[in-house]
Write a protein that holds these residues in place. Structure first.
Motif, PDB file in Angstrom:
ATOM      1  N   VAL A   1       0.850  -1.187   0.000  1.00 26.60           N
ATOM      2  CA  VAL A   1       0.000   0.000   0.000  1.00 26.60           C
ATOM      3  C   VAL A   1       0.888   1.241   0.000  1.00 26.60           C
ATOM      4  O   VAL A   1       1.818   1.358   0.799  1.00 26.60           O
ATOM      5  N   MET A   2       0.614   2.151  -0.905  1.00 21.83           N
ATOM      6  CA  MET A   2       1.314   3.432  -0.991  1.00 21.83           C
ATOM      7  C   MET A   2       0.278   4.539  -0.850  1.00 21.83           C
ATOM      8  O   MET A   2      -0.898   4.350  -1.156  1.00 21.83           O
ATOM      9  N   ALA A   3       0.736   5.703  -0.388  1.00 16.16           N
ATOM     10  CA  ALA A   3      -0.152   6.866  -0.297  1.00 16.16           C
ATOM     11  C   ALA A   3       0.553   8.072  -0.894  1.00 16.16           C
ATOM     12  O   ALA A   3       1.765   8.238  -0.741  1.00 16.16           O
ATOM     13  N   VAL A   4      -0.219   8.894  -1.588  1.00 12.62           N
ATOM     14  CA  VAL A   4       0.261  10.160  -2.132  1.00 12.62           C
ATOM     15  C   VAL A   4      -0.440  11.262  -1.348  1.00 12.62           C
ATOM     16  O   VAL A   4      -1.667  11.287  -1.262  1.00 12.62           O
ATOM     17  N   GLU A   5       0.347  12.165  -0.757  1.00 13.02           N
ATOM     18  CA  GLU A   5      -0.215  13.299  -0.029  1.00 13.02           C
ATOM     19  C   GLU A   5      -0.316  14.483  -0.983  1.00 13.02           C
ATOM     20  O   GLU A   5       0.688  14.914  -1.551  1.00 13.02           O
ATOM     21  N   VAL A   6      -1.540  14.977  -1.177  1.00  7.35           N
ATOM     22  CA  VAL A   6      -1.799  16.038  -2.151  1.00  7.35           C
ATOM     23  C   VAL A   6      -2.483  17.212  -1.454  1.00  7.35           C
ATOM     24  O   VAL A   6      -3.423  17.024  -0.682  1.00  7.35           O
ATOM     25  N   GLN A   7      -1.994  18.423  -1.751  1.00  5.14           N
ATOM     26  CA  GLN A   7      -2.664  19.640  -1.292  1.00  5.14           C
ATOM     27  C   GLN A   7      -3.337  20.276  -2.503  1.00  5.14           C
ATOM     28  O   GLN A   7      -2.698  20.449  -3.552  1.00  5.14           O
ATOM     29  N   ILE A   8      -4.614  20.610  -2.361  1.00  6.43           N
ATOM     30  CA  ILE A   8      -5.377  21.234  -3.437  1.00  6.43           C
ATOM     31  C   ILE A   8      -5.935  22.550  -2.925  1.00  6.43           C
ATOM     32  O   ILE A   8      -6.574  22.597  -1.877  1.00  6.43           O
ATOM     33  N   VAL A   9      -5.698  23.620  -3.684  1.00  7.99           N
ATOM     34  CA  VAL A   9      -6.265  24.934  -3.389  1.00  7.99           C
ATOM     35  C   VAL A   9      -7.166  25.297  -4.562  1.00  7.99           C
ATOM     36  O   VAL A   9      -6.733  25.257  -5.719  1.00  7.99           O
ATOM     37  N   ASN A  10      -8.422  25.644  -4.278  1.00  9.52           N
ATOM     38  CA  ASN A  10      -9.334  26.055  -5.346  1.00  9.52           C
ATOM     39  C   ASN A  10      -9.066  27.520  -5.662  1.00  9.52           C
ATOM     40  O   ASN A  10      -9.479  28.410  -4.935  1.00  9.52           O
ATOM     41  N   ALA A  11      -8.334  27.763  -6.753  1.00  8.08           N
ATOM     42  CA  ALA A  11      -7.989  29.120  -7.179  1.00  8.08           C
ATOM     43  C   ALA A  11      -8.973  29.642  -8.219  1.00  8.08           C
ATOM     44  O   ALA A  11      -8.794  30.726  -8.764  1.00  8.08           O
ATOM     45  N   GLY A  12     -10.020  28.884  -8.505  1.00  3.40           N
ATOM     46  CA  GLY A  12     -10.998  29.281  -9.509  1.00  3.40           C
ATOM     47  C   GLY A  12     -12.195  29.989  -8.901  1.00  3.40           C
ATOM     48  O   GLY A  12     -12.228  30.309  -7.711  1.00  3.40           O
ATOM     49  N   SER A  13     -13.203  30.186  -9.733  1.00  5.36           N
ATOM     50  CA  SER A  13     -14.404  30.902  -9.302  1.00  5.36           C
ATOM     51  C   SER A  13     -15.602  29.981  -9.083  1.00  5.36           C
ATOM     52  O   SER A  13     -16.671  30.437  -8.715  1.00  5.36           O
ATOM     53  N   ARG A  14     -15.427  28.660  -9.330  1.00  7.96           N
ATOM     54  CA  ARG A  14     -16.515  27.697  -9.153  1.00  7.96           C
ATOM     55  C   ARG A  14     -16.110  26.626  -8.150  1.00  7.96           C
ATOM     56  O   ARG A  14     -14.930  26.372  -7.927  1.00  7.96           O
ATOM     57  N   VAL A  15     -17.099  25.953  -7.576  1.00 12.61           N
ATOM     58  CA  VAL A  15     -16.840  24.835  -6.667  1.00 12.61           C
ATOM     59  C   VAL A  15     -16.219  23.695  -7.461  1.00 12.61           C
ATOM     60  O   VAL A  15     -16.672  23.356  -8.554  1.00 12.61           O
ATOM     61  N   PHE A  16     -15.154  23.100  -6.905  1.00 14.23           N
ATOM     62  CA  PHE A  16     -14.538  21.922  -7.514  1.00 14.23           C
ATOM     63  C   PHE A  16     -15.206  20.698  -6.903  1.00 14.23           C
ATOM     64  O   PHE A  16     -15.098  20.440  -5.707  1.00 14.23           O
ATOM     65  N   ASN A  17     -15.940  19.930  -7.735  1.00 12.69           N
ATOM     66  CA  ASN A  17     -16.733  18.804  -7.247  1.00 12.69           C
ATOM     67  C   ASN A  17     -16.243  17.453  -7.729  1.00 12.69           C
ATOM     68  O   ASN A  17     -16.984  16.485  -7.670  1.00 12.69           O
ATOM     69  N   ASP A  18     -15.029  17.353  -8.207  1.00 10.86           N
ATOM     70  CA  ASP A  18     -14.509  16.083  -8.690  1.00 10.86           C
ATOM     71  C   ASP A  18     -13.722  15.408  -7.575  1.00 10.86           C
ATOM     72  O   ASP A  18     -13.220  16.076  -6.672  1.00 10.86           O
TER      73      ASP A  18
ATOM     74  N   PRO B   1     -18.175  11.764  -1.999  1.00 13.90           N
ATOM     75  CA  PRO B   1     -17.902  12.937  -2.848  1.00 13.90           C
ATOM     76  C   PRO B   1     -17.059  13.989  -2.135  1.00 13.90           C
ATOM     77  O   PRO B   1     -16.982  14.014  -0.904  1.00 13.90           O
ATOM     78  N   PHE B   2     -16.462  14.836  -2.958  1.00 13.78           N
ATOM     79  CA  PHE B   2     -15.561  15.869  -2.469  1.00 13.78           C
ATOM     80  C   PHE B   2     -15.975  17.179  -3.103  1.00 13.78           C
ATOM     81  O   PHE B   2     -16.182  17.260  -4.311  1.00 13.78           O
ATOM     82  N   GLY B   3     -16.100  18.230  -2.304  1.00 12.38           N
ATOM     83  CA  GLY B   3     -16.418  19.557  -2.817  1.00 12.38           C
ATOM     84  C   GLY B   3     -15.486  20.577  -2.185  1.00 12.38           C
ATOM     85  O   GLY B   3     -15.256  20.534  -0.979  1.00 12.38           O
ATOM     86  N   LEU B   4     -14.944  21.454  -2.994  1.00 12.71           N
ATOM     87  CA  LEU B   4     -14.022  22.469  -2.491  1.00 12.71           C
ATOM     88  C   LEU B   4     -14.453  23.832  -3.022  1.00 12.71           C
ATOM     89  O   LEU B   4     -14.454  24.074  -4.228  1.00 12.71           O
ATOM     90  N   GLN B   5     -14.850  24.711  -2.101  1.00  8.87           N
ATOM     91  CA  GLN B   5     -15.306  26.050  -2.456  1.00  8.87           C
ATOM     92  C   GLN B   5     -14.135  26.903  -2.964  1.00  8.87           C
ATOM     93  O   GLN B   5     -12.985  26.645  -2.623  1.00  8.87           O
ATOM     94  N   PRO B   6     -14.409  27.938  -3.762  1.00  8.72           N
ATOM     95  CA  PRO B   6     -13.349  28.857  -4.178  1.00  8.72           C
ATOM     96  C   PRO B   6     -12.591  29.403  -2.965  1.00  8.72           C
ATOM     97  O   PRO B   6     -13.183  29.700  -1.940  1.00  8.72           O
ATOM     98  N   ARG B   7     -11.283  29.474  -3.090  1.00  4.52           N
ATOM     99  CA  ARG B   7     -10.340  29.963  -2.078  1.00  4.52           C
ATOM    100  C   ARG B   7     -10.120  28.999  -0.920  1.00  4.52           C
ATOM    101  O   ARG B   7      -9.335  29.273  -0.034  1.00  4.52           O
TER     102      ARG B   7
END
Length: 191
Positions: free
Chosen positions: A98-115, A149-155
């Protein structure tokens, strides 16, 4: 389909990149104390320029990646790749780890990221073989897994893990991240 190549020595045949030239903008570290003499360098340039230059990113370097839909723009940092274990009773098949990738995501756009970040993340071994993340919800040692599911608001931003099961002895050399179907993708090299 716009494709952004951000990663280490990328073979043209391995990832569909049209050029074997590369640009190295500095050394990178995973900021976990392995080599404190190395410095982190953040690279931010126009995505068209990145595509043309086949720019490389190492761990902890930031890539700005556009989605297919207007207003979807993420700043993505692949922070670490490490071996781990399941903590929810899930078992890895014989000969697998088992491996894990640590990822940081910042929503720099103007819409909710829902993927789902896990759906767009892959790891690539030294031979160029790609592995997709585990489907469904699992728990691993070392941190929280991205919810689905995952949702990330702008900023807003979120740092979490994406788990993988890969054969024992496989050396992970690259991490890929795609925003959505038809959006840009990034590729980070793993030391």
């Amino acid at each position: 389909m716009a494709m952004l190549i951000l990663g280490g020595a990328v073979a043209a045949a391995g990832v569909g990149c049209g050029s074997d030239s590369s640009i190295d903008y500095g050394v990178h570290t995973n900021d976990h104390g392995e080599n404190p003499a190395m410095e982190k360098k953040v690279i931010t340039v126009d995505s068209t320029e990145r595509i043309e230059q086949n720019q490389q990113l190492g761990l902890t370097a930031e890539g700005t990646i556009k989605g297919k839909a207007p207003g979807i723009l993420l700043r993505v940092i692949v922070q670490d790749v490490f071996e781990t274990s399941f903590t929810d009773g899930t078992k890895a098949p014989p000969g697998m780890r088992v491996m894990a990738v640590e990822v940081q995501i910042v929503n720099a756009g103007s819409r909710v990221f829902n993927d789902s970040p896990a759906a767009g993340t892959t790891v690539v071994d030294a031979a160029g073989k790609k592995y997709t993340s585990l489907p469904g919800a699992v728990a691993v040692d070392g941190g929280e897994v991205f919810p689905n599911p995952f949702g990330l608001q702008p900023r807003d931003q979120r740092t979490a893990l994406v788990p993988f099961v890969v054969p024992v002895g496989v050396n992970i050399k690259q991490v890929g991240f795609r925003v959505d179907k038809g959006g840009e993708s990034g590729l980070w090299r793993v030391p």
